[in-house]
Design an enzyme around this catalytic site. Sequence first.
Site, PDB file in Angstrom:
ATOM      1  N   GLY A   1      31.873  97.484   2.596  1.00 24.09           N
ATOM      2  CA  GLY A   1      31.063  97.891   1.605  1.00 24.09           C
ATOM      3  C   GLY A   1      31.552  99.298   1.327  1.00 24.09           C
ATOM      4  CB  SER A   2      32.634 102.608   3.683  1.00 24.57           C
ATOM      5  OG  SER A   2      34.392 101.948   3.302  1.00 24.57           O
ATOM      6  CG  ASN A   3      35.647 102.592  -2.018  1.00 28.75           C
ATOM      7  OD1 ASN A   3      36.286 104.160  -1.945  1.00 28.75           O
ATOM      8  ND2 ASN A   3      36.638 101.868  -0.477  1.00 28.75           N
TER       9      ASN A   3
ATOM     10  NE  ARG B   1      38.967  84.049  -5.427  1.00 30.56           N
ATOM     11  CZ  ARG B   1      39.286  82.750  -5.648  1.00 30.56           C
ATOM     12  NH1 ARG B   1      39.414  82.251  -4.719  1.00 30.56           N
ATOM     13  NH2 ARG B   1      39.992  82.155  -6.868  1.00 30.56           N
TER      14      ARG B   1
ATOM     15  CG  ASN C   1      40.849  97.547  -7.993  1.00 34.43           C
ATOM     16  OD1 ASN C   1      40.388  96.855  -6.984  1.00 34.43           O
ATOM     17  ND2 ASN C   1      42.400  97.948  -7.796  1.00 34.43           N
TER      18      ASN C   1
ATOM     19  CG  HIS D   1      45.445  99.382  -4.952  1.00 34.01           C
ATOM     20  ND1 HIS D   1      45.955  98.015  -4.331  1.00 34.01           N
ATOM     21  CD2 HIS D   1      47.118  99.776  -4.773  1.00 34.01           C
ATOM     22  CE1 HIS D   1      46.741  97.923  -3.860  1.00 34.01           C
ATOM     23  NE2 HIS D   1      47.837  99.335  -4.163  1.00 34.01           N
TER      24      HIS D   1
ATOM     25  CB  SER E   1      45.568 104.038  -8.015  1.00 32.73           C
ATOM     26  OG  SER E   1      46.676 104.794  -7.070  1.00 32.73           O
TER      27      SER E   1
ATOM     28  CB  THR F   1      45.540  95.079 -17.065  1.00 30.38           C
ATOM     29  OG1 THR F   1      46.484  95.735 -16.107  1.00 30.38           O
ATOM     30  CG2 THR F   1      45.343  96.639 -17.778  1.00 30.38           C
TER      31      THR F   1
ATOM     32  CD  GLU G   1      51.959  95.010 -14.234  1.00 36.58           C
ATOM     33  OE1 GLU G   1      52.814  95.495 -13.707  1.00 36.58           O
ATOM     34  OE2 GLU G   1      51.090  94.948 -15.664  1.00 36.58           O
ATOM     35  CG  LEU G   2      47.720  92.307  -8.160  1.00 41.18           C
ATOM     36  CD1 LEU G   2      45.566  91.777  -7.868  1.00 41.18           C
ATOM     37  CD2 LEU G   2      48.840  91.354  -6.820  1.00 41.18           C
ATOM     38  CG  ASP G   3      46.274  96.088  -6.918  1.00 43.62           C
ATOM     39  OD1 ASP G   3      45.402  96.594  -7.515  1.00 43.62           O
ATOM     40  OD2 ASP G   3      47.248  95.582  -6.203  1.00 43.62           O
TER      41      ASP G   3
ATOM     42  CD  GLN H   1      40.229 112.127   0.338  1.00 42.52           C
ATOM     43  OE1 GLN H   1      40.361 113.410  -0.636  1.00 42.52           O
ATOM     44  NE2 GLN H   1      40.340 113.001   1.513  1.00 42.52           N
TER      45      GLN H   1
HETATM   46  N1  NHR Z   1      43.183  91.016 -10.613  1.00 38.21           N
HETATM   47  C1  NHR Z   1      44.400  91.129 -11.837  1.00 38.21           C
HETATM   48  N2  NHR Z   1      43.924  90.447 -12.374  1.00 38.21           N
HETATM   49  N3  NHR Z   1      44.153  93.081 -11.442  1.00 38.21           N
HETATM   50  C2  NHR Z   1      44.549  93.329 -11.415  1.00 38.21           C
HETATM   51  O1  NHR Z   1      44.397  94.398 -10.827  1.00 38.21           O
HETATM   52  C3  NHR Z   1      43.632  92.711  -9.921  1.00 38.21           C
HETATM   53  C4  NHR Z   1      42.503  91.397  -9.312  1.00 38.21           C
HETATM   54  C5  NHR Z   1      42.299  91.346  -8.717  1.00 38.21           C
HETATM   55  C6  NHR Z   1      41.792  92.257  -6.752  1.00 38.21           C
HETATM   56  C7  NHR Z   1      42.735  93.840  -6.233  1.00 38.21           C
HETATM   57  C8  NHR Z   1      43.811  94.343  -5.570  1.00 38.21           C
HETATM   58  C9  NHR Z   1      43.960  95.196  -4.862  1.00 38.21           C
HETATM   59  O2  NHR Z   1      43.221  96.303  -5.196  1.00 38.21           O
HETATM   60  C10 NHR Z   1      42.416  93.395  -7.757  1.00 38.21           C
HETATM   61  C11 NHR Z   1      42.657  93.729  -8.543  1.00 38.21           C
HETATM   62  C12 NHR Z   1      43.629  90.976  -3.490  1.00 38.21           C
HETATM   63  C13 NHR Z   1      44.558  90.824  -3.715  1.00 38.21           C
HETATM   64  C14 NHR Z   1      45.285  89.692  -2.971  1.00 38.21           C
HETATM   65  O3  NHR Z   1      46.946  88.894  -2.496  1.00 38.21           O
HETATM   66  C15 NHR Z   1      46.118  91.513  -4.356  1.00 38.21           C
HETATM   67  C16 NHR Z   1      45.373  93.023  -4.640  1.00 38.21           C
HETATM   68  C17 NHR Z   1      43.782  93.228  -5.005  1.00 38.21           C
HETATM   69  C18 NHR Z   1      43.031  91.936  -4.294  1.00 38.21           C
HETATM   70  N4  NHR Z   1      44.368  88.656  -2.846  1.00 38.21           N
HETATM   71  C19 NHR Z   1      44.945  87.306  -2.391  1.00 38.21           C
HETATM   72  C20 NHR Z   1      45.237  86.186  -3.323  1.00 38.21           C
HETATM   73  O4  NHR Z   1      45.370  84.994  -3.431  1.00 38.21           O
HETATM   74  C21 NHR Z   1      44.586  86.569  -1.105  1.00 38.21           C
HETATM   75  C22 NHR Z   1      43.844  87.944  -0.004  1.00 38.21           C
HETATM   76  C23 NHR Z   1      43.374  87.386   1.069  1.00 38.21           C
HETATM   77  O5  NHR Z   1      41.681  86.536   1.310  1.00 38.21           O
HETATM   78  O6  NHR Z   1      42.726  88.641   2.145  1.00 38.21           O
HETATM   79  O7  NHR Z   1      43.667  86.117  -4.682  1.00 38.21           O
HETATM   80  O8  NHR Z   1      44.599  95.256  -3.793  1.00 38.21           O
HETATM   81  C1  GAR Z   2      39.394  99.630   0.421  1.00 39.67           C
HETATM   82  O1  GAR Z   2      40.443 100.551   1.325  1.00 39.67           O
HETATM   83  C2  GAR Z   2      39.690  99.600  -1.088  1.00 39.67           C
HETATM   84  O2  GAR Z   2      40.653 100.130  -0.705  1.00 39.67           O
HETATM   85  C3  GAR Z   2      40.945  98.382  -0.417  1.00 39.67           C
HETATM   86  O3  GAR Z   2      39.571  97.632   0.019  1.00 39.67           O
HETATM   87  C4  GAR Z   2      39.664  98.423   1.358  1.00 39.67           C
HETATM   88  C5  GAR Z   2      37.148  97.412   1.199  1.00 39.67           C
HETATM   89  O4  GAR Z   2      36.595  98.786   2.194  1.00 39.67           O
HETATM   90  N1  GAR Z   2      40.660  97.506  -1.594  1.00 39.67           N
HETATM   91  C6  GAR Z   2      42.130  96.357  -1.142  1.00 39.67           C
HETATM   92  O5  GAR Z   2      42.642  96.571   0.261  1.00 39.67           O
HETATM   93  C7  GAR Z   2      42.408  95.616  -2.262  1.00 39.67           C
HETATM   94  N2  GAR Z   2      43.025  94.969  -1.664  1.00 39.67           N
HETATM   95  P1  GAR Z   2      35.113  98.600   1.686  1.00 39.67           P
HETATM   96  O6  GAR Z   2      34.487  97.262   1.785  1.00 39.67           O
HETATM   97  O7  GAR Z   2      34.540  99.278   3.325  1.00 39.67           O
HETATM   98  O8  GAR Z   2      34.768  99.700   0.414  1.00 39.67           O
END
Ligand code: NHR
Ligand code: GAR
Length: 216
Positions: free
Chosen positions: A14-16, A93, A109, A111, A138, A143, A145-147, A175
């Site tokens: 939770g640093s963000n 998730r 989000n 990323h 970023s 949306t 679509e993931l990321d 950053q």
């Molecule tokens: N959901 C949607 N629909 N769209 C996005 O753009 C999302 C999202 C949910 C989370 C954050 C994302 C990131 O910044 C985010 C963006 C989790 C995973 C993942 O693979 C991928 C990307 C992001 C967050 N999660 C696994 C899953 O099955 C579990 C991985 C784990 O628990 O370590 O959900 O990168």
């Molecule tokens: C952050 O670096 C963020 O960009 C990343 O997790 C970290 C959370 O740090 N997000 C992802 O990788 C999403 N898949 P925080 O808990 O200290 O804010």
Amino acid sequence: MQKQRIAVLISGSGSNLQAIIDACQAGQINADVVTVISNKADVYGLERAANAAIPSLVVSTIQGESREQYDQRLLAALEPLHVDLVVLAGFMRILTAEFVNQFSGRMLNIHPSLLPKYPGLNTHQRAIDAGDSVHGVSVHFVTPELDGGPVILQAQVPIFAEDDAELLQQRVHSQEHRIYPLVVQWFCQGRLTMIDGKAMMDGDILAAAGYASDDQ
Ligand code: NHR
Ligand code: GAR
């Protein structure tokens, strides 16, 4: 504009979240974080919420439930709070389209890559392995679509020869803590919208790499 109500979703340290709480308390963001929701119990981000006297909730996964069922429980937790903005801050998730569409144009989000490079997980190691000399972070609208949602703002960092994923992650993190509160404030000022899947700032469509990128 009226003070905005923010929900922050976390899975970890939770640093963000802290950077956003601090900016709200300093008056740099015109909003209150009204709830912190974690899908994991016992994470440090929950302590940060408690230290700031912000109510928090843990919505854990139940074995055997579908993603739709989980997201319905998450939505049920959020709905009574009437939040203006949902901030994903290290929330790990993937969310269903049904959930995301409830907050279309109102969910952000952060990323840890220069999207569209390296969506998904393990981004720092992937950038090192690819031999990249530049990496970054970023902030984008979420949306289905993931990321894949439109980018609002990016920050770049160098990759040095002696870097490992942890060192690089730390450089990216500093950053993150600068750009996420800034974007949240733009949203809370009403400057930032998503229209037809595009990010708009002060009424102008943002370039693919977001605000202040050199391609606009
Ligand atoms: N959901 C949607 N629909 N769209 C996005 O753009 C999302 C999202 C949910 C989370 C954050 C994302 C990131 O910044 C985010 C963006 C989790 C995973 C993942 O693979 C991928 C990307 C992001 C967050 N999660 C696994 C899953 O099955 C579990 C991985 C784990 O628990 O370590 O959900 O990168
Ligand atoms: C952050 O670096 C963020 O960009 C990343 O997790 C970290 C959370 O740090 N997000 C992802 O990788 C999403 N898949 P925080 O808990 O200290 O804010």
